[in-house]
Design a protein around this motif. Structure first.
Motif, short mmCIF file in Angstrom:
data_model
loop_
_atom_site.label_atom_id
_atom_site.label_comp_id
_atom_site.label_asym_id
_atom_site.label_seq_id
_atom_site.Cartn_x
_atom_site.Cartn_y
_atom_site.Cartn_z
N THR A 185 -11.22 4.75 22.55
CA THR A 185 -10.71 5.40 21.33
C THR A 185 -10.91 6.91 21.35
O THR A 185 -10.48 7.60 20.43
CB THR A 185 -11.40 4.83 20.07
OG1 THR A 185 -12.83 4.97 20.23
CG2 THR A 185 -11.08 3.38 19.85
N ASN A 229 -17.33 1.69 22.49
CA ASN A 229 -15.85 1.71 22.52
C ASN A 229 -15.31 1.67 23.95
O ASN A 229 -14.09 1.65 24.15
CB ASN A 229 -15.30 2.95 21.80
CG ASN A 229 -15.50 4.23 22.62
OD1 ASN A 229 -16.28 4.26 23.57
ND2 ASN A 229 -14.82 5.28 22.25
N LYS A 274 -7.51 3.70 17.80
CA LYS A 274 -6.91 3.94 19.12
C LYS A 274 -5.46 4.41 18.97
O LYS A 274 -5.03 5.33 19.66
CB LYS A 274 -6.98 2.68 19.98
CG LYS A 274 -6.48 2.92 21.40
CD LYS A 274 -6.83 1.79 22.31
CE LYS A 274 -6.27 2.00 23.71
NZ LYS A 274 -6.90 3.11 24.43
#
Ligand SMILES: Cc1cc2nc3c(=O)[nH]c(=O)nc-3n(C[C@H](O)[C@H](O)[C@H](O)COP(=O)(O)OP(=O)(O)OC[C@H]3O[C@@H](n4cnc5c(N)ncnc54)[C@H](O)[C@@H]3O)c2cc1C
Length: 439
Positions: free
Chosen positions: A202, A198, A424
């Motif tokens: 996030t 990620n 997110k």
């Protein structure tokens, strides 16, 4: 220390944890982005305004709350060995250096629970002392952190047996969100897909549980071939041979082995090679299999010498590019997924068009249970136009390219980006986590 938010950080965390001096900030704002001449040009000037080095979860939580209050972007850093500028703060702000959170919390039967900053090499050594070992790790394991691998890597040594990060190689993660009051989430199962690879966009992963395998005594063996095609085909057959336990199957085209200076005395000239790690007792079977493809067993490092000398994996994965770059800074690389049923045809087409401009180096791995013909071709760089012409040519014949010359998660990453975008919004409503990396 003039910025208001750094004063708040010093008040909460103490002066020794907050850095604003030019040298520290510059150093901890950079990763191995310069492997790409495209990124090198664009990211060279980017840096944070301050760096903090929290020692525990509480300090991470406090730092996030202060950054949120002042609307300051936060970019996480493990060891900074990523290649795509993932750990470079595009919009300044704060770099959260988590390398100091390096406690191994527990090693149980078949798993390890660790803080995110534990180095993979340290964990591997500890696990092996206890009769276990890592399932997968990048060739940068000596430096790279568990958190950085989970959030910025994909696979590596061991992936030929255990697959990549998405194949059950992360069991649980503790994640902090970027909100007025950061939440502590404990994530497992499919939800992990929103955090694996990620880039820290996030959530901040502070603790990870990963599975361990029983320890094997690995022999490292070089198998030599007169031509690269035989080397790759042998690699495929070895990968399919269930009876041979294996950790590494890396076919490498000559002249790439000529760049491996520490191995100069033990590698034959003009030979393409397959670098392997196989169970010590499988060496005879390996030799027989090699012979059936016209190959010869070359340099062997016996299991007793595992990790006591430079290892073969130090020349595989993206380390192959590193050795090429040492020989000639004009080299760069691509990440490619060949189409298994016709990979030889694709290989021939690319070699016919590009010759030595594209030096081939495969990494046989499993992904989603299937054997995959993955490659990290080393490219002689001339211009960006030419690089993207090579990429487009690969794609036009069905060779997937995971572009390593972008910092955008959508292009280079292999995770489920759409799910991440939704996550997110929930975890980072102001978009402060590593801004500019996810579309
Ligand atoms: C020579 C060479 C060989 C390599 N070989 C491989 C390979 O075999 N396989 C492979 O997958 N990669 C490889 N890489 C890339 C990289 O080394 C690995 O992915 C490594 O695991 C990254 O770990 P790190 O601690 O350095 O992470 P960093 O570079 O510090 O971070 C990587 C990304 O994760 C984010 N991040 C770091 N920690 C956290 C956290 N706790 N929470 C949330 N986000 C976080 C960062 O913001 C960044 O976006 C290679 C790189 C080089 C230079």
């Amino acid at each position: 220390m003039s910025l208001a938010w750094t004063i708040d950080l010093v008040k909460e965390l103490g002066e020794t944890k907050v850095f604003t001096d030019e040298a520290t900030v510059e150093k901890l704002s950079k990763d191995f982005y310069w492997y790409s001449p495209v990124l090198d040009k664009r990211l060279r000037d980017k840096k944070a305004d301050a760096v903090i080095s929290p020692a525990n979860e509480r300090e991470v939580e406090e730092a996030l709350a202060i950054a949120y209050l002042h609307r300051i972007p936060v970019t996480v850093r493990g060891a900074g060995t990523g290649n795509y500028g993932q750990a470079i703060p595009l919009e300044g702000g704060l770099v959260l250096d988590l390398s100091g959170m390096d406690r191994i919390i527990e090693i149980g039967d078949g798993y390890a629970r660790v803080e995110c900053g534990v180095k993979l090499g340290v964990l591997e050594r500890k696990a092996r002392e206890l009769g276990q070992e890592l399932r997968i790790y990048p060739s940068t394991y000596a430096k790279a952190t568990v958190g950085g691998f989970v959030c910025g890597g994909s696979g590596g040594v061991g992936s030929i047996t255990w697959g990549n990060l998405w194949d059950g190689n992360v069991l649980e993660a503790v994640v902090y969100t970027m909100e007025e009051r950061p939440r502590r989430l404990v994530v497992s199962g499919e939800q992990l897909y929103d955090y694996i690879h990620n880039y820290g966009t996030t959530g901040i992963v502070t603790e990870v549980v990963i599975p361990l395998a029983p320890r094997t005594d690995w022999a490292q063996a070089v198998v030599q071939f007169g031509d690269f095609e035989s080397a790759v085909r042998f690699g495929e057959a070895l990968s399919e041979r269930d009876g041979i336990a294996k950790r590494l199957v890396s076919p490498i085209e000559w002249p790439l082995p000529s760049f491996f200076k520490p191995l100069e005395k033990v590698l034959a000239r003009d030979k393409s090679v397959v670098f392997t790690e196989v169970a010590g007792e499988a060496l005879d079977e390996l030799k027989e299999l090699a012979a059936s493809f016209g190959g010869e067993l070359g340099h062997v490092i016996e299991p007793a010498m595992y990790r006591k000398t430079i290892g073969l994996s130090d020349f595989t994965w993206n380390h192959t590019t590193l050795w090429a770059l040492k020989a000639d800074p004009a080299y760069t690389y691509l990440q490619a997924g060949f189409d298994r049923p016709r990979y030889l045809e694709q290989l021939r087409a690319l070699k016919a068009e590009f010759g030595d401009e594209l030096l081939m180096h495969f990494e046989w791995i499993r992904g989603g249970g299937k054997l995959l013909a993955n490659a990290l071709p080393v490219v002689r760089f001339t211009t960006e136009e030419r690089l993207y012409y090579i990429i487009e040519t690969c794609r036009s014949i069905g060779v997937e390219i995971y572009d390593p010359h972008t910092w955008m998660l959508d292009n280079g990453g292999r995770g489920a980006v759409q799910g991440m975008q939704v996550r997110k919004k929930a975890n980072d409503p102001l978009g402060l986590l590593n801004p500019g990396k996810i579309g």
